[in-house]
Design a protein around this motif. Structure first.
Motif, PDB file in Angstrom:
ATOM      1  N   THR A   1      45.274  -4.016  95.476  1.00 26.56           N
ATOM      2  CA  THR A   1      45.385  -2.552  95.451  1.00 26.56           C
ATOM      3  C   THR A   1      44.299  -1.932  94.584  1.00 26.56           C
ATOM      4  O   THR A   1      43.682  -0.930  94.963  1.00 26.56           O
TER       5      THR A   1
ATOM      6  N   ILE B   1      46.294   2.518  87.966  1.00 30.60           N
ATOM      7  CA  ILE B   1      47.086   1.394  88.447  1.00 30.60           C
ATOM      8  C   ILE B   1      47.334   0.409  87.314  1.00 30.60           C
ATOM      9  O   ILE B   1      46.479   0.209  86.457  1.00 30.60           O
TER      10      ILE B   1
ATOM     11  N   ASP C   1      49.030  -8.573  94.350  1.00 27.29           N
ATOM     12  CA  ASP C   1      49.262  -7.215  94.852  1.00 27.29           C
ATOM     13  C   ASP C   1      48.459  -6.180  94.063  1.00 27.29           C
ATOM     14  O   ASP C   1      47.817  -5.301  94.636  1.00 27.29           O
ATOM     15  N   SER C   2      48.498  -6.269  92.735  1.00 23.72           N
ATOM     16  CA  SER C   2      47.746  -5.298  91.930  1.00 23.72           C
ATOM     17  C   SER C   2      46.242  -5.553  92.034  1.00 23.72           C
ATOM     18  O   SER C   2      45.445  -4.618  91.959  1.00 23.72           O
TER      19      SER C   2
ATOM     20  N   THR D   1      51.849  -0.921  94.084  1.00 26.76           N
ATOM     21  CA  THR D   1      51.356  -2.247  94.472  1.00 26.76           C
ATOM     22  C   THR D   1      52.361  -3.025  95.318  1.00 26.76           C
ATOM     23  O   THR D   1      52.176  -4.211  95.560  1.00 26.76           O
TER      24      THR D   1
END
Length: 262
Positions: free
Chosen positions: A39, A28, A35-36, A138
Motif C-alpha cells: 500500500t 500510512i 500489506d503496508s 492496508t
C-alpha cells in the motif's frame, strides 16, 4: 491477474481520489508486513506526498527492522516519501496502568491487542489532520470482507482502502511486481498486536490460500457438509470468523424511529 494494469489502476485511483478531495497526500502506518509495504509503495507511486509512520508498541525486533528497511527503500526510490517514528510503547503502558486490574490478566489480552491498533489509528489521524493527508488503509479482501480480521476503529479506521479488492495472494503478486524487499515477501503474515512473533495463521488456524479457497466456496453457496477432512475444517474456520465478525463488515446499525412516533 494482469498485475501491471492492476497497479496502474490503483495508483490512478489513489491520485484521483486525493485530488478530488483536495488533499495533499497520504499517511500510512508501516508495520513490516506485505500489506503496508504494498500500500505504501502504491501511494508513493502517485507522486503525492506520503508520510510513513512507524508505531512500535512492544514490537518484535524483526518487525521493526523490516518496517524501517522498507521505508529506507521507499525513500531511495521516491522523493515524495517522508518517515515519522512514534514510539507508542510508553503511551500504551500508561493507558494500561490507568485501566482497572482484572483477576485473570489473560481475559483482557484481546482487548489490549485491539487497544494497540486503536492507538495507532489515533496517531495516523493526528498526522493526517496536521498535514492535510488521507489515511490509507492496508486491509486486503480476505481480512476486510472474508473473516473480518482487523480491529474495528483500529486498522479498520481509514479514509480509503487501495488493496481491499485484492486477495492476500494477489497482494504478494503485486508486491513482487513492485520490487518489495524479499524479507517482507518471505515473512509470515502477522498483525503485530501481541508483542511476539505469532503469525496470522497461528491465530486463525488456517493459511491465507486456504481462507481464499473457503471464501470462494462460500460465494458458491457451499456448506460444511460438502467437504471432509482438512477442507471441512478450513471451511468451518472461515464461516466461524465470518459470522462472528459480520458486525465489522456492515454499516453501523441505526435505530430508525417509526414515522408515527414523530
Amino acid at each position: 491477474m494482469q498485475t501491471e494494469k492492476v497497479v496502474g489502476h490503483i495508483v490512478g485511483w489513489l491520485k484521483d481520489y486525493a485530488t478530488n478531495a483536495k488533499m495533499k497526500g497520504f499517511v500510512i502506518g508501516v508495520s513490516g508486513g506485505i500489506d503496508s509495504a504494498v500500500t505504501s509503495t502504491l501511494c508513493a507511486k502517485t507522486g503525492l506526498a506520503l508520510l510513513c509512520v512507524e508505531m512500535p508498541i512492544h514490537q518484535a525486533e524483526n518487525q521493526v527492522t523490516r518496517a524501517s528497511r522498507h521505508i529506507d527503500w521507499l525513500q531511495e526510490n521516491f522523493e515524495n516519501v517522508r518517515r515519522q517514528p512514534v514510539n507508542l510503547t510508553p503511551v500504551f503502558d500508561s493507558l494500561v496502568a490507568a485501566f482497572p486490574s482484572v483477576e485473570n490478566e489473560e481475559d483482557r489480552f484481546m482487548s489490549l491487542a485491539n487497544t494497540r491498533a486503536r492507538l495507532r489509528m489515533t496517531t495516523l489521524y493526528y498526522f493526517a489532520a496536521l498535514e492535510g493527508y488521507l489515511v490509507a488503509g492496508t486491509g486486503n479482501k480476505v481480512e476486510d470482507f472474508g473473516i473480518g480480521f482487523y480491529t474495528k476503529y483500529g486498522d479498520g479506521g481509514v479514509d480509503l482502502s487501495p488493496i481491499a479488492d485484492l486477495l492476500k495472494t494477489e497482494v504478494y503478486e503485486v508486491g513482487s511486481f513492485l520490487g518489495v524487499n524479499d524479507e517482507i515477501l518471505q515473512a509470515a503474515p502477522t498483525d503485530g498486536l501481541w508483542g511476539d512473533n505469532r503469525t496470522d495463521e497461528d491465530q486463525i488456524g488456517a493459511s491465507y490460500p486456504e481462507l481464499e479457497w473457503a471464501m470462494k466456496m462460500k460465494d458458491a453457496k457451499k456448506t460444511a457438509d460438502d467437504f471432509i477432512g482438512r477442507e471441512k475444517e478450513v471451511f468451518l474456520i472461515f464461516t466461524r470468523y465470518h459470522k462472528a465478525n459480520t458486525h465489522k463488515m456492515i454499516p453501523i446499525p441505526i435505530c430508525k424511529i417509526p414515522e408515527s412516533f414523530i
